[in-house]
Write an enzyme that holds these catalytic residues in place. Structure first.
Site, PDB file in Angstrom:
ATOM      1  N   HIS A 243      51.289  29.681  37.525  1.00  0.00           N
ATOM      2  CA  HIS A 243      50.056  29.057  38.006  1.00  0.00           C
ATOM      3  C   HIS A 243      50.316  27.847  38.911  1.00  0.00           C
ATOM      4  CE1 HIS A 243      45.812  28.985  38.342  1.00  0.00           C
ATOM      5  NE2 HIS A 243      45.852  27.685  38.245  1.00  0.00           N
ATOM      6  N   TYR A 247      49.333  26.389  43.196  1.00  0.00           N
ATOM      7  CA  TYR A 247      48.980  25.048  43.672  1.00  0.00           C
ATOM      8  C   TYR A 247      50.039  24.484  44.610  1.00  0.00           C
ATOM      9  CZ  TYR A 247      44.927  25.044  40.772  1.00  0.00           C
ATOM     10  OH  TYR A 247      43.714  25.366  40.249  1.00  0.00           O
ATOM     11  N   HIS A 397      40.452  38.201  44.552  1.00  0.00           N
ATOM     12  CA  HIS A 397      40.446  36.760  44.304  1.00  0.00           C
ATOM     13  C   HIS A 397      41.614  36.062  44.997  1.00  0.00           C
ATOM     14  CE1 HIS A 397      41.211  32.970  42.287  1.00  0.00           C
ATOM     15  NE2 HIS A 397      42.327  33.460  41.789  1.00  0.00           N
ATOM     16  N   HIS A 399      43.623  37.029  47.298  1.00  0.00           N
ATOM     17  CA  HIS A 399      43.716  37.132  48.751  1.00  0.00           C
ATOM     18  C   HIS A 399      42.782  36.134  49.426  1.00  0.00           C
ATOM     19  CE1 HIS A 399      46.304  40.616  48.326  1.00  0.00           C
ATOM     20  NE2 HIS A 399      46.569  40.487  49.609  1.00  0.00           N
ATOM     21  N   ARG A 460      44.792  47.386  39.872  1.00  0.00           N
ATOM     22  CA  ARG A 460      45.621  46.836  40.935  1.00  0.00           C
ATOM     23  C   ARG A 460      47.027  47.410  40.838  1.00  0.00           C
ATOM     24  NH1 ARG A 460      47.541  40.756  39.041  1.00  0.00           N
ATOM     25  NH2 ARG A 460      48.670  40.834  41.014  1.00  0.00           N
ATOM     26  N   ARG A 461      47.830  47.139  41.858  1.00  0.00           N
ATOM     27  CA  ARG A 461      49.248  47.488  41.875  1.00  0.00           C
ATOM     28  C   ARG A 461      49.474  48.957  41.566  1.00  0.00           C
ATOM     29  NH1 ARG A 461      52.447  42.606  38.909  1.00  0.00           N
ATOM     30  NH2 ARG A 461      52.653  41.399  40.792  1.00  0.00           N
TER      31      ARG A 461
END
Lengths: 577, 182
Positions: A243, A247, A397, A399, A460-461
């Protein structure tokens, strides 16, 4: 808008003169940006083709045969390249390069250890080559999260370790430069450097997690030194890092909005001090919340999940502070350009320079971040997370955050930085403007369509064009729209590289830097009182470490398998993908 | 340090908004019983078929009677590259497994991986697991809407990941309730 002084103005402590700094800076930062853009060129190319391959509409157009990947035939290999090159390599090289640049220009000082910066660059580039070798030779189809127990070739892990060690040395170099400056100047550091320091303090702590995972678990296992591992513990180490990683990408974009955009708009930032508070909050609260990526993992207690969910709400606060501060700054600019405060005072938005590619890139990033940030709060709400986890919603989200706010802002930076590095004016700014708009609308379409498909359960993936794949009828139209978004993004990427290559070879030559706008401040504002505690980094580091221990130690201790081998060993043997 | 009056109002509004969001989460857990997975035990994934429900019941749909006489259905599934093993009672034309429950059934899923990390998503039912090898995932739901729902692996698990899915069919309650139980 003002350019940085290009006359010799270096502090007395520096023995070299300013002109020489500028020359060596161009080569060093240019090398970082070059590698970043080179990695991006391959990584970004993979993206749209994945969207095309997942789209039943595109498959129908091609007569029932799903489209292959460019250069590489295999979906999961292309997906690994896309994630590693864009999200790990491009971002890291770009951030280190821009951090050196802002540090040197803002503090008007050469890096403390210039040769070390070159060795760092070489180390990171060797790391990139090792990882790229493993991926391109199909020995690392593990995606960019490289979850155990699937194993890649050892060069993949070693390469990533070298890149991360490189960032540690780079941060050391920047800290040393800052401490030397602080010793001599004894005044608040400019906000841009403040952001960079906050970013690297957070990064150095967070990356210990992934370094532990790779060095004690994945790398020894890929070399055959150990045979088994503990998958749950490896995921905990990864998301200790995962996470804050986002940032680490976002803070340089915020730095651009806080310190560069006001100069580009010809106004003053609304509040420098609250900007510092926002950066500190991001630094402190981005690590002790990572369990929100592990809500549906069985090996983590509900209590830990609840606490991390609550703190995730807190990390939204600095982004809301940023929204206020930047919106107030944009309003100043709008008023200056003729906004009269109609439409509840919101008409300033229409008066912004929507024809300036540097500004539009950043505004586009902000618009995408509105969607990306709100969807992020939804992901972090565990009641919604169990419906959305690992669906294409999540892809939509991130992207809009990393490929939206972060990428668009970095391109906004590139459009003024490239002229500084090449001493050539930006070639065809209209194309750059088109690039920004194509990216904005392409990503809005892609993000919205992936989000809707995810709400309907599309995972996804997953190679939806591959043999045996399941495509439910309700997904089809959204997958097709996401492919159309991908087409717009592909056009945007082609425009981007046209402008970059055009500038390097065809841009109008500049003899004096004063012809260029370099949006760097060399001082903090004098009309705001900035408490000294803001720059007490040892205090903030202690706060980070204590909050990490409080929030992560129970998670780790509870997951450790004391019977079968602590964390280094476990019960799960490694396998190839 | 100076903070603008409007910035202070904004911060208060943000704090209230986030507090409301978090209260909604707490309400979801307390009132509506949304539950996340809690750890049970660490197991050897290669030998998980010899442990607990996987050994005593085996993969498949099982009717469990509680002490008070009420029943629920326990669905035991083993995930292994690139296949969900739910007992193999019925297969579709693609060779994927099909299981049946009846409208209104209270259902508990008990799922574990035997090799790598897999995903487990029951469409439209908020059942979502990471099947971490070495751990057992479990959750309850009530299946009220008749229809056919895909169960899909949502974590990349290797080269045939996209083919890892199965189907659960919720039969309408009016039909015979006994025919599809094992």
């Amino acid at each position: 808008m003002q350019a940085v002084k290009s006359t010799p103005d270096a502090p007395a402590s520096s023995s070299r003169n300013w002109t020489e700094i500028l020359t060596s800076e161009r080569v060093l930062i240019g090398a970082h940006i070059f590698v970043a853009m080179f990695a991006l060129s391959l990584g970004v190319l993979m993206g749209p083709f994945q969207a095309f391959r997942r789209s039943p509409g595109v498959t129908n157009l091609l007569g029932g045969q799903a489209i292959g990947m460019p250069i590489f035939s295999y979906y999961y290999q292309a997906l690994t390249l896309h994630g590693v090159l864009n999200a790990l390599v491009f971002t890291t090289f770009f951030i280190v390069g821009i951090s050196y640049f802002v540090t040197q220009r803002s503090l008007e000082r050469k890096l403390r250890f210039p040769m070390l910066a070159w060795w760092t660059f070489i180390l990171m580039t060797v790391g990139l080559c090792l990882a790229a070798y493993a991926i391109i030779s199909e020995q690392a189809n593990v995606l960019f999260t490289f979850y155990a127990p699937m194993l890649a070739h050892w060069t993949f892990y070693l390469g990533l370790v070298l890149v991360i060690v490189g960032t540690w040395i780079a941060s050391f170099n920047i800290f040393a430069t800052y401490l030397g400056w602080r010793e001599a100047e004894k005044r608040p550091v400019p906000l841009g450097v403040f952001a960079i320091l906050a970013n690297f303090v957070m990064w150095d702590v967070a990356s210990l997690g992934v370094a532990t995972e790779v060095l004690t678990m994945l790398l020894p296992m890929s070399l055959g030194i150990i045979q088994t591992t503990d998958v749950q513990v490896s995921r905990i180490f990864f998301w200790f890092f995962g996470h804050p990683l986002v940032y680490f990408w976002l803070i340089p974009a915020y730095m651009s909005w806080y310190t560069m955009l006001p100069k580009q708009l010809g106004v003053k930032l609304f509040s420098d001090g609250m900007g510092r508070v926002a950066f500190l909050m991001l630094t402190i609260f981005s690590i002790p919340i990572g369990v929100h990526h592990l809500f549906v993992d069985p090996g983590i207690s509900v209590l830990a999940k609840a606490f991390h969910s609550a703190l995730t709400m807190v990390v939204a606060v600095p982004s809301f502070l940023t929204a206020f501060n930047i919106a107030a700054t944009l309003e100043r600019s709008g008023r200056k350009r003729g906004s009269k405060g109609h439409w509840f005072g919101l008409d300033f938005f229409a008066f912004l320079p929507w024809d300036n590619p540097i500004v539009v890139s950043q505004l586009g990033g902000m618009l995408l971040f509105l969607a990306g940030g709100i969807t992020g709060i939804m992901n972090a709400s565990f009641t919604l997370n169990i419906a959305l986890h690992n669906t294409t919603w999540v892809v939509g989200h991130f992207h809009m955050t990393v490929a939206g706010a972060v990428f668009m802002t970095y391109m906004g930076i590139l459009y003024w930085l490239l002229p500084v590095l090449t001493h050539r004016k930006l070639w065809k700014p209209k194309l750059a403007l088109a690039q920004a708009y194509f990216w904005l609308f392409g990503m809005l379409l892609f993000g919205a369509a992936m989000g809707r498909a995810g709400m309907l359960g599309a995972v996804r993936r997953t190679d939806l064009g591959g043999t045996g794949a399941l495509i439910l009828p309700e997904w089809v139209s959204w997958l097709n729209i996401s492919a159309f978004g991908g087409l717009l993004l592909l056009i945007s990427a082609i425009l981007l590289y046209t402008v970059v290559i055009g500038t390097i070879f065809k841009g109008e030559k500049v003899t004096d830097e004063s012809e260029l706008d370099i949006p760097i401040s060399t001082s903090a504002p004098t009309d705001e009182k900035l408490p000294a505690i803001l720059e007490r980094w040892s205090l903030w580091l202690a706060v980070i470490i204590i909050s990490c221990i409080i929030m992560w130690a129970p998670v780790l201790l509870q997951a450790l398998d004391w019977v079968n081998g602590f964390w280094v060993r476990g019960l799960v043997p490694g396998v190839s993908p | 340090m100076h903070m603008d009056r409007y910035e202070r109002y904004w911060l208060i509004a943000v704090a209230i908004t986030l507090a409301v969001f978090f209260s909604a989460l707490v309400a979801g857990a307390v009132i509506y019983g949304v539950r996340l997975d809690d750890p049970t035990q660490i197991v050897n994934p290669a030998m998980v078929d010899q442990i607990g429900d996987f050994a005593t019941l085996g993969p498949g749909v099982h009717v469990i009677t509680r002490e008070d006489g009420t029943t629920y259905k326990k669905i035991v599934i083993l995930a292994q590259r690139w296949h969900f093993n739910a007992g193999g009672a019925e297969l579709d034309e693609n060779g994927k497994e099909i299981i049946h429950v009846t409208q209104g059934d209270e259902v508990q899923f008990v799922v574990a991986s035997r090799d790598v990390t897999h995903g487990f998503l029951v469409q439209e039912h908020n059942i979502n697991f990471e099947l971490v090898p070495g751990q057992i995932s479990s959750a309850k739901t009530i299946m009220n809407r008749p229809g056919q729902y895909a169960i899909v692996c949502h974590e990349y698990c290797g080269k045939e990941h996209q083919g890892m899915w199965m189907t659960i069919i919720v039969d309408p309650a009016s039909e015979s309730v006994s025919q599809n139980q094992e």
